[in-house]
Design a protein around this motif. Structure first.
Motif, PDB file in Angstrom:
ATOM      1  N   ASP A   1      24.354 -16.280  56.024  1.00 10.36           N
ATOM      2  CA  ASP A   1      23.732 -17.524  55.571  1.00 10.36           C
ATOM      3  C   ASP A   1      24.062 -18.649  56.561  1.00 10.36           C
ATOM      4  OD1 ASP A   1      22.740 -18.547  52.452  1.00 10.36           O
ATOM      5  OD2 ASP A   1      23.212 -20.044  53.979  1.00 10.36           O
TER       6      ASP A   1
ATOM      7  N   SER B   1      12.807 -23.394  51.203  1.00  9.47           N
ATOM      8  CA  SER B   1      12.146 -22.994  49.950  1.00  9.47           C
ATOM      9  C   SER B   1      11.512 -24.128  49.153  1.00  9.47           C
ATOM     10  CB  SER B   1      13.169 -22.273  49.069  1.00  9.47           C
ATOM     11  OG  SER B   1      14.154 -23.190  48.632  1.00  9.47           O
TER      12      SER B   1
ATOM     13  N   TYR C   1       4.910 -24.579  52.953  1.00  6.79           N
ATOM     14  CA  TYR C   1       5.878 -23.583  52.457  1.00  6.79           C
ATOM     15  C   TYR C   1       5.168 -22.269  52.161  1.00  6.79           C
ATOM     16  CZ  TYR C   1       8.538 -20.968  48.949  1.00  6.79           C
ATOM     17  OH  TYR C   1       9.159 -19.952  48.245  1.00  6.79           O
TER      18      TYR C   1
ATOM     19  N   LYS D   1       5.504 -18.554  53.984  1.00 10.54           N
ATOM     20  CA  LYS D   1       5.887 -17.321  53.276  1.00 10.54           C
ATOM     21  C   LYS D   1       4.791 -16.270  53.425  1.00 10.54           C
ATOM     22  CE  LYS D   1       9.074 -16.622  51.093  1.00 10.54           C
ATOM     23  NZ  LYS D   1      10.451 -16.139  51.462  1.00 10.54           N
TER      24      LYS D   1
HETATM   25  P1  NAD Z   1      17.373 -21.760  48.473  1.00  6.76           P
HETATM   26  O1  NAD Z   1      16.701 -22.830  49.267  1.00  6.76           O
HETATM   27  O2  NAD Z   1      18.193 -22.124  47.291  1.00  6.76           O
HETATM   28  O3  NAD Z   1      18.326 -20.901  49.435  1.00  6.76           O
HETATM   29  C1  NAD Z   1      17.945 -20.516  50.718  1.00  6.76           C
HETATM   30  C2  NAD Z   1      19.191 -19.993  51.443  1.00  6.76           C
HETATM   31  O4  NAD Z   1      18.790 -19.560  52.746  1.00  6.76           O
HETATM   32  C3  NAD Z   1      20.267 -21.070  51.642  1.00  6.76           C
HETATM   33  O5  NAD Z   1      21.531 -20.541  51.332  1.00  6.76           O
HETATM   34  C4  NAD Z   1      20.174 -21.419  53.126  1.00  6.76           C
HETATM   35  O6  NAD Z   1      21.400 -21.832  53.678  1.00  6.76           O
HETATM   36  C5  NAD Z   1      19.728 -20.079  53.700  1.00  6.76           C
HETATM   37  N1  NAD Z   1      19.030 -20.233  54.974  1.00  6.76           N
HETATM   38  C6  NAD Z   1      18.016 -21.101  55.269  1.00  6.76           C
HETATM   39  N2  NAD Z   1      17.659 -20.968  56.555  1.00  6.76           N
HETATM   40  C7  NAD Z   1      18.427 -19.971  57.072  1.00  6.76           C
HETATM   41  C8  NAD Z   1      18.506 -19.359  58.349  1.00  6.76           C
HETATM   42  N3  NAD Z   1      17.701 -19.738  59.364  1.00  6.76           N
HETATM   43  N4  NAD Z   1      19.405 -18.358  58.542  1.00  6.76           N
HETATM   44  C9  NAD Z   1      20.217 -17.983  57.532  1.00  6.76           C
HETATM   45  N5  NAD Z   1      20.192 -18.538  56.296  1.00  6.76           N
HETATM   46  C10 NAD Z   1      19.308 -19.515  56.073  1.00  6.76           C
HETATM   47  O7  NAD Z   1      16.214 -20.759  48.096  1.00  6.76           O
HETATM   48  P2  NAD Z   1      16.020 -19.872  46.780  1.00  6.76           P
HETATM   49  O8  NAD Z   1      15.352 -20.685  45.745  1.00  6.76           O
HETATM   50  O9  NAD Z   1      17.284 -19.163  46.476  1.00  6.76           O
HETATM   51  O10 NAD Z   1      14.945 -18.823  47.311  1.00  6.76           O
HETATM   52  C11 NAD Z   1      15.357 -17.609  47.922  1.00  6.76           C
HETATM   53  C12 NAD Z   1      14.130 -16.817  48.319  1.00  6.76           C
HETATM   54  O11 NAD Z   1      13.318 -16.556  47.188  1.00  6.76           O
HETATM   55  C13 NAD Z   1      13.223 -17.572  49.306  1.00  6.76           C
HETATM   56  O12 NAD Z   1      12.752 -16.641  50.258  1.00  6.76           O
HETATM   57  C14 NAD Z   1      12.085 -18.095  48.451  1.00  6.76           C
HETATM   58  O13 NAD Z   1      10.894 -18.193  49.186  1.00  6.76           O
HETATM   59  C15 NAD Z   1      11.996 -16.989  47.400  1.00  6.76           C
HETATM   60  N6  NAD Z   1      11.475 -17.412  46.084  1.00  6.76           N
HETATM   61  C16 NAD Z   1      12.027 -18.484  45.442  1.00  6.76           C
HETATM   62  C17 NAD Z   1      11.558 -18.830  44.176  1.00  6.76           C
HETATM   63  C18 NAD Z   1      12.163 -19.973  43.408  1.00  6.76           C
HETATM   64  O14 NAD Z   1      11.655 -20.314  42.327  1.00  6.76           O
HETATM   65  N7  NAD Z   1      13.241 -20.591  43.869  1.00  6.76           N
HETATM   66  C19 NAD Z   1      10.520 -18.096  43.590  1.00  6.76           C
HETATM   67  C20 NAD Z   1       9.979 -17.011  44.287  1.00  6.76           C
HETATM   68  C21 NAD Z   1      10.486 -16.656  45.536  1.00  6.76           C
END
Ligand code: NAD
Ligand code: TYD
Length: 355
Positions: free
Chosen positions: A39, A91, A164, A168
């Motif tokens: 991360d 995200s 965004y 994705k």
């Molecule tokens: P979040 O923003 O809470 O967490 C993202 C994490 O990725 C963070 O810990 C950040 O430090 C890390 N990160 C970002 N850029 C990085 C990089 N270049 N290298 C390494 N780490 C990096 O996101 P989330 O809500 O936990 O979402 C996680 C995944 O699920 C994402 O791919 C998002 O598209 C997908 N998603 C989220 C939701 C939602 O409702 N939150 C729904 C469907 C899918």
């Protein structure tokens, strides 16, 4: 059913909201299996999200970027990784409107860097390892629905509306292409809106809870009648676990909460749940200028994962939101700490212009 038993798993974005919950979930289910978390600890990533399991002997935390292919390749080798679960991303839709570049960098270029490293390790160097690359994606790639449209299925054409969602979608296509072209054993899940512990308070549900606890305004974009299909985060992670074990390489699975609700109903519900402790919370609701390109409705048809992998979510919304509210009440110091100077700067940038 195809069976894959992950031995050594790499979780990207494991210090973010869903990724950290995944690591908690995974250790509670498979306490003997090691997990490497990679991360970059952006504003959304927080090592404190892993604090309760920081002493777990199976946890290795690596502070690094998914775009660093040398680092990724060395982790795949050193830890004999046979399974990648890829959560790392930018995200937040509103941030993608203010600054799309980071979304292309991490979501598209970063996903591609991971795919390249996985291909080198698992295919090109002839390790012959059974492997899986699971890519965590969103229902936002499908665009928006009208009130009477059927929910998104895996066959729905991609029509992303925000930077965004477009980033994705781009990453989903790359994952698909690495399967079709090179034979990488990939799976994809497209999931609806998640909620639960450790969600950064820029997203609707934790924003509302923290604003009520702080007697701050609750900003509602436009008329608040937009619909999302809310899913409790543990159910998302249970679905990913099922896909890792039994999903068919090359396939996509939608995961949804079977709970289509308007934003304003969600907000009213949270206000009412907190009414005893924070009376008059509904008076904090403030309608503000809408988000540009705001998708009106998301809804998921999750028949495929139910039919083919026998998976259904376990939490209804009332149970999930109760747990979530209790968590934010009990972990006030967590959310206060993550709302640092950069968070306040974001709030100013995003909300000032909406008045
Ligand atoms: P979040 O923003 O809470 O967490 C993202 C994490 O990725 C963070 O810990 C950040 O430090 C890390 N990160 C970002 N850029 C990085 C990089 N270049 N290298 C390494 N780490 C990096 O996101 P989330 O809500 O936990 O979402 C996680 C995944 O699920 C994402 O791919 C998002 O598209 C997908 N998603 C989220 C939701 C939602 O409702 N939150 C729904 C469907 C899918
Ligand atoms: P969000 O949690 O940002 O998720 P997404 O945009 O990925 O669905 O927003 C959920 C819904 O809540 C979305 O319709 C936008 C709306 N919203 C508000 O009305 N006010 C806010 O301050 C925020 C952050 C979101």
């Amino acid at each position: 059913m195809t069976q894959h038993v992950p031995k050594n798993i790499l979780v990207t974005g494991g210090a973010g909201f869903i990724g950290a919950n995944f690591v908690h979930y995974y250790f509670s289910r498979y306490p003997g299996r090691p997990v490497v978390v990679l991360d970059a600890l952006t504003y959304a990533g927080n090592y404190a999200n892993l604090q309760p399991i920081s002493e777990h002997p199976g946890l290795t935390f690596v502070h690094g970027d998914i775009r660093d292919d040398d680092l990724v390749l060395s982790l795949l080798k050193e830890h004999k990784i046979d399974t990648i679960v890829h959560f790392a991303a930018e995200s937040h839709v509103d941030r993608s409107i203010h600054g799309p570049d980071a979304f292309i960098d991490t979501n598209v270029v970063g996903t591609h860097a991971l795919l390249k490293a996985a291909k080198v390790r698992w295919l090109d160097t002839g390790t012959g390892m059974a492997h899986r690359f699971h890519h965590v994606s969103t229902d936002e790639v499908y665009g928006t629905l009208g009130p009477e449209d059927p929910p998104f299925s895996e066959e729905t054409p991609y029509r992303p509306n925000s930077p965004y969602a477009a980033s994705k979608a781009g990453s989903d296509h790359l994952v698909r292409a690495y399967h079709e072209t090179y034979g990488l054993q990939t799976t994809i899940s497209n999931c609806s809106n998640n909620y639960g512990p450790y969600q950064f308070p820029e997203k609707l549900i934790p924003l509302v809870i923290s604003r009520i606890m702080d007697s701050g305004e609750i900003p509602v974009y436009g008329d608040g009648r937009q619909i999302r299909d809310w899913l409790y985060v543990d159910d998302h992670n249970a679905g990913i676990d099922v896909i890792l074990n039994s999903g068919i390489p090359g396939e996509t699975y939608n995961i949804g909460g079977n709970n289509q609700t308007t934003n304003i109903d969600i907000i009213h519900h949270i206000c009412d749940c907190l009414e005893d402790r924070y009376p008059g919370a509904r008076s904090l609701i403030t309608h503000v200028t809408d988000r540009p390109g705001h998708d009106r409705r998301y809804a998921i048809n999750a028949d495929k994962i139910r039919r083919e992998l026998d998976f259904s979510p376990q939490h209804n919304f009332n149970a999930g939101i109760r747990k979530t509210i209790e968590w934010y009440l009990a972990n006030e110091s967590w959310w206060r700490k993550v709302m640092d100077g950069s968070y306040r700067e974001w709030v100013r940038a995003n909300y000032e212009q909406r008045r």
